[in-house]
Structures are given as structure tokens and as C-alpha cells.
Enzyme design. Structure first.
Site, PDB file in Angstrom:
ATOM      1  N   LYS A 182      32.979  25.134  40.984  1.00 63.79           N
ATOM      2  CA  LYS A 182      33.985  25.833  41.777  1.00 63.79           C
ATOM      3  C   LYS A 182      33.504  25.743  43.215  1.00 63.79           C
ATOM      4  CE  LYS A 182      35.837  30.255  43.179  1.00 63.79           C
ATOM      5  NZ  LYS A 182      36.033  31.699  42.946  1.00 63.79           N
ATOM      6  N   ALA A 236      41.545  34.702  43.239  1.00 65.02           N
ATOM      7  CA  ALA A 236      41.295  35.765  44.233  1.00 65.02           C
ATOM      8  C   ALA A 236      42.543  36.561  44.593  1.00 65.02           C
ATOM      9  CB  ALA A 236      40.659  35.228  45.505  1.00 65.02           C
ATOM     10  N   GLY A 237      42.346  37.840  44.729  1.00 65.69           N
ATOM     11  CA  GLY A 237      43.416  38.733  45.172  1.00 65.69           C
ATOM     12  C   GLY A 237      44.061  39.557  44.076  1.00 65.69           C
ATOM     13  N   ALA A 276      37.821  38.318  38.958  1.00 73.28           N
ATOM     14  CA  ALA A 276      36.551  38.965  38.632  1.00 73.28           C
ATOM     15  C   ALA A 276      36.638  40.456  38.941  1.00 73.28           C
ATOM     16  CB  ALA A 276      35.405  38.334  39.415  1.00 73.28           C
ATOM     17  N   THR A 277      36.740  40.750  40.239  1.00 72.86           N
ATOM     18  CA  THR A 277      36.684  42.136  40.692  1.00 72.86           C
ATOM     19  C   THR A 277      37.684  43.040  39.971  1.00 72.86           C
ATOM     20  OG1 THR A 277      36.209  41.180  42.847  1.00 72.86           O
ATOM     21  CG2 THR A 277      36.560  43.541  42.781  1.00 72.86           C
ATOM     22  N   GLY A 291      38.424  39.984  46.507  1.00 63.39           N
ATOM     23  CA  GLY A 291      38.075  41.384  46.293  1.00 63.39           C
ATOM     24  C   GLY A 291      39.087  42.390  46.817  1.00 63.39           C
TER      25      GLY A 291
END
Lengths: 79, 264
Positions: B103, B190-191, B212-213, B164
């Protein structure tokens, strides 16, 4: 006079690492991450010497001497 | 079954790609990864910790965890701000993790954490030439996505919102445009904040979602991981089902025929 000279060292992961004589990458990694070399095969660890990757197969034949910059990395949580 | 996601000829049984950052412990992470059903999960490359006598293996067990769960590792170049750093990190990751998948992140600065598009394309091109399977984390600009595909990336991974932030998909039309134009898999990266964001990504035409977050920092990560799994599957199914067109006016769903004629 000997006292005024810095002891010979390499820089391993950004920190001074005392080294009197060149050591093979394998030995350095084994000392740094004891569990990471099993039966002579490195597990999940990679090494860069002076900003170039040292392939696993070259760990025995490549030595780290005083003045070298070494990065020893592994996979951690992230991303 | 939401079908498989094929990247560079490798079939993955889940369209949800997980990140591992932000989990309070490896144990909590393990439960969340299992609940997510993911088969591809990112790891970061960092300096090994100095040995402390009697201490456990520490973060090196991240490697063991994925191995045990049968999850393919996707090393990232998180924290790299230059092409050179990213390329060297990818090369180290290939050695350490035994995979040529990466990645690719080339980050512009540590405040916005936004991808730096020029360096990203340059690093991608170099890594592709070096035999890597490159999955670049990019902005939501369709032209950057096209360039990344042109240089041989195996997928493109546009952001929905900054890393995040949990703001969801800020520019759905661009994501839709990227997905419509791409001939490689598009993974929204992301987001994502909650399940509806993940479902929307799929409805916009993405082939997968990376997050992830949203899971690792949720109050209940395991429950959120399951929610994300279902959301990705639901969004993918909805696309396949073919949604109704949007209309300006109401359309009765009950036939007026045979209606009661009451003198009230």
C-alpha cells in the site's frame, strides 16, 4: 589521547552501537532481536545498510563496520 | 456471499480491507479482524524495539497474528514524505513480510496527511518497474487515479476524507467518476466513520473499502467490524440489484384500480 577519541561505533536505528570490528548482519540482527532469526532464517525483519536493502540471502556475507548506518525494521500495527 | 475481489490475479473472499492502526491491544485487534471477515490487512514498517530482558516479542507478534488468522499482509509506507523514503520502505517491507504487495503512501505533510500526487505517481512507477504489486493511497482526483493506473498500479485507493477524520465521502461524484473509469479495482481508503459510509462507497461503484480507525477506535470495535462487513456486503449487493431511478415526484406503489368509492 585515546580517551578523547569516540569509541568506534555504527548507528543502528538512529542510536550509536559500539562496534570494534565489522560483524555480519546476521549477528547484529540476532543480538538486536533475539527471536527474529530461527534456524538461520530471519522472521519478519528487514535490514537496510546505508540506505540500501540487504537481501536475506546476503546477511551472512554482508558486514556492518564502524561508521555504518543500519536500519532494522519489522511489521507493526498501522495503516 | 458478496463475491470475491480480485487484485493482481489474487482472489480475496472479502471486499473489506482492514488497517490495524489505533487498536488498544493485539488481542482486541484480533477479535475485530475476525469479526470483519477481512482477508487483506495493512501493517506498517517500523524500527524494531531494543531488546529488554524478559520482555515478550512485542510488536513482532503483529506478523504472527496475521499468519495465524490466515490474513494476507499488506505492508504500507505510512509516514513516508518522499519518493525515496517510500521506495526504500517498500523494499524493506518486501524483505520482511515476504510479499511484493504494497500500500503505497507518499504523504504531503503531517498536518493534512493528504497524499502528494506527483511523488505518488513517481514512486508507483518505480515500484511497478521493480516488480511490486502497487496499491496506491491517493486523493479523490480522477486524473491522478488515471495516471496511477497508467503506470501499472494493481488498484487505486482514493480517500473519502482525510485519514482518521471519520467524515465519510466528501466528494461522492469524484469517487463515482474514478470507479466508472478505472479498469483496476477501486478501494475507498480513509475517511470512513460508520457503516453507511462503507455502504455508500460500494454503491458509488467501488470494489472494496479499506478502513481502520472507524473500527479500532469505535466504542465496541468487534461490533463495528461486523457492521462494516455487512455494510460492504449490503452496498455491493445493492449495486448488483440495480437501484430504482430517482424521481422528482411521488409514485404510488399501490394500484388505484379497485379503490373503494366511499361517500364520506
Amino acid at each position: 589521547m585515546a580517551e578523547t577519541l569516540p569509541a568506534p561505533h555504527a548507528v543502528v536505528n538512529g542510536e550509536p552501537y559500539p562496534l570494534d570490528a565489522p560483524v555480519p548482519v546476521t549477528d547484529l540482527v540476532a543480538r538486536l532481536v533475539p527471536g527474529s532469526v530461527v534456524d538461520g532464517v530471519p522472521q519478519g525483519v528487514a535490514v537496510a545498510l546505508d540506505d540500501a536493502v540487504v537481501p536475506r540471502g546476503a546477511w551472512e556475507s554482508t558486514t556492518v563496520g564502524p561508521g555504518a548506518r543500519v536500519e532494522v525494521v519489522t511489521a507493526v500495527q498501522g495503516g | 456471499m458478496s463475491g470475491v475481489l480480485t487484485i493482481a490475479g489474487v482472489e480475496l473472499g472479502s471486499r473489506l480491507v482492514m488497517g490495524t492502526g489505533g487498536a488498544p491491544s493485539l488481542l482486541a485487534l484480533e477479535d475485530a479482524l475476525v469479526a470483519s471477515g477481512t482477508e487483506l490487512t495493512t501493517v506498517a514498517m517500523r524500527r524494531v524495539a531494543r531488546p529488554t530482558p524478559g520482555a515478550a516479542a512485542g510488536d513482532t507478534s503483529m506478523w504472527g497474528l496475521l499468519d495465524r488468522l490466515g490474513i494476507r499482509a499488506l505492508p504500507n509506507t505510512a509516514g513516508c514524505f518522499s519518493v525515496r523514503e517510500a521506495v526504500l520502505t517498500a523494499q524493506l517491507a518486501r524483505e520482511a513480510c515476504g510479499t511484493d504487495w504494497v500500500k503505497l503512501e507518499v504523504i504531503a505533510d503531517d498536518v493534512t496527511l493528504l497524499p502528494e500526487p506527483l511523488g505518488l505517481v513517481e514512486a508507483a512507477e518505480e515500484l511497478v518497474r521493480d516488480g511490486f504489486t502497487v496499491l496506491p493511497y491517493c486523493g479523490d482526483d480522477p486524473i491522478v487515479a488515471r495516471r496511477l493506473e497508467d503506470v501499472g498500479c494493481a488498484a487505486v485507493m482514493p480517500l473519502g476524507a482525510p485519514i482518521g477524520s471519520g467524515l465519510g465521502i466528501l466528494n461522492p461524484r469524484n469517487i463515482e467518476a474514478i470507479a466508472a473509469a478505472a479498469s483496476v479495482p477501486v478501494i475507498l481508503d480513509a475517511g470512513i466513520g460508520t457503516a453507511s459510509d462503507a455502504a455508500l462507497a460500494m454503491e458509488l461503484g467501488c470494489d472494496g473499502v479499506l478502513l481502520a480507525t472507524a473500527v479500532t477506535r469505535a466504542v465496541d470495535p468487534v461490533q463495528m467490524a461486523r457492521a462494516m462487513r455487512l455494510a460492504v456486503e449490503a452496498g455491493h449487493l445493492a449495486v448488483g440489484a440495480g437501484r430504482i431511478p430517482r424521481r422528482e415526484r411521488a409514485l404510488a406503489s399501490s394500484s388505484p384500480e379497485g379503490r373503494l368509492d366511499l361517500a364520506l
